[in-house]
Design an enzyme around this catalytic site. Sequence first.
Site, PDB file in Angstrom:
ATOM      1  N   TYR A 106       0.920  -1.455   0.110  1.00  0.00           N
ATOM      2  CA  TYR A 106      -0.144  -0.127  -0.552  1.00  0.00           C
ATOM      3  C   TYR A 106       0.851   0.963  -0.186  1.00  0.00           C
ATOM      4  O   TYR A 106       1.239   1.671   0.596  1.00  0.00           O
ATOM      5  CB  TYR A 106      -0.875  -0.224   1.117  1.00  0.00           C
ATOM      6  CG  TYR A 106      -1.662   0.923   1.402  1.00  0.00           C
ATOM      7  CD1 TYR A 106      -2.158   1.726   0.066  1.00  0.00           C
ATOM      8  CD2 TYR A 106      -1.806   1.665   2.503  1.00  0.00           C
ATOM      9  CE1 TYR A 106      -2.848   2.939   0.186  1.00  0.00           C
ATOM     10  CE2 TYR A 106      -2.810   3.017   2.518  1.00  0.00           C
ATOM     11  CZ  TYR A 106      -3.435   3.699   1.190  1.00  0.00           C
ATOM     12  OH  TYR A 106      -4.675   4.717   1.648  1.00  0.00           O
ATOM     13  N   ASP A 143      -2.059  -1.413  -4.518  1.00  0.00           N
ATOM     14  CA  ASP A 143      -2.715   0.154  -4.332  1.00  0.00           C
ATOM     15  C   ASP A 143      -1.486   0.994  -4.474  1.00  0.00           C
ATOM     16  O   ASP A 143      -0.434   0.872  -3.467  1.00  0.00           O
ATOM     17  CB  ASP A 143      -3.452   1.005  -3.398  1.00  0.00           C
ATOM     18  CG  ASP A 143      -4.046   2.516  -3.757  1.00  0.00           C
ATOM     19  OD1 ASP A 143      -3.055   2.574  -4.577  1.00  0.00           O
ATOM     20  OD2 ASP A 143      -4.549   2.585  -2.492  1.00  0.00           O
ATOM     21  N   HIS A 240     -12.290   1.607  -3.812  1.00  0.00           N
ATOM     22  CA  HIS A 240     -11.658   0.304  -4.959  1.00  0.00           C
ATOM     23  C   HIS A 240     -11.817  -0.996  -5.316  1.00  0.00           C
ATOM     24  O   HIS A 240     -13.263  -1.082  -4.703  1.00  0.00           O
ATOM     25  CB  HIS A 240     -10.363  -0.269  -4.351  1.00  0.00           C
ATOM     26  CG  HIS A 240      -9.015   0.798  -4.085  1.00  0.00           C
ATOM     27  ND1 HIS A 240      -8.049   1.141  -4.789  1.00  0.00           N
ATOM     28  CD2 HIS A 240      -9.464   2.238  -2.742  1.00  0.00           C
ATOM     29  CE1 HIS A 240      -7.355   2.615  -3.971  1.00  0.00           C
ATOM     30  NE2 HIS A 240      -8.266   3.059  -2.982  1.00  0.00           N
TER      31      HIS A 240
END
Length: 249
Positions: A106, A143, A240
């Site tokens: 992340y 991400d 998302h």
Amino acid sequence: MKLISWNVNGIRAVLNKGFVDILNTLDADIFCIQETKAQPDQIEVDCDLYPYQYINSAQRKGYSGTMIFSKIEPLSVRYGINIPEHDTEGRVITLEFDSYYVITVYTPNSGDGLKRLEYRMEWDKAFSNYIQSLDKPVLLTGDLNVANEEIDIKNPKTNRRNAGFTDEERDSFKKNLLTILKDSYRTLYPDKVEYSWWSYRFKAREKNAGWRIDYWLVSKELMPKVKDSKILTDIYGSDHCPVQLEIEL
């Protein structure tokens, strides 16, 4: 082999939105999660598919955090990138297998007003060095908080100086990651327009005004083994949607 990644924007929230049913339906071999926003004792996912579950939480409660579900027992598990200043936010888990590594990440967001842009640049270099230190090919997902090209964002002109689409972040992504890894989705689909994140504001998902910031990046030698790379836009529960990699290993 099927691998899936999803920024769930809060594991506890998504558990109330049918997350376990989604895990069972998608039936991936490895399922990577970002932005758990929870401590280990707050995460209880009852899913018989995955005997191996690994959690890396941020020191700050309700923030960041990653997790991996796996049907396959890894040879080893690493949390973070072995740099204390970068390892307090639970951003990385690495699973080692016989001939490859799976990494969920992340990536730090540069934030409102780009207040963390300088830190983001430092992170990108450190994370790239970490990947290059590994002794096997890599399947990297997560991400990554950057839309690489204008095709990866609905409104490139109006977002040019917003976090995730600055010249600095895009150049850093190319220099630190795309020089060593291949973007599996864009390699297979050079002209396809799909997004993986939509703001909760202005009915962005309804209008499909999104960004492609969730990726499966693979070591160059593994790209010929990739069978497909998908964005699962029909899966809801977060801002998302999941991204999927199919590969023969």
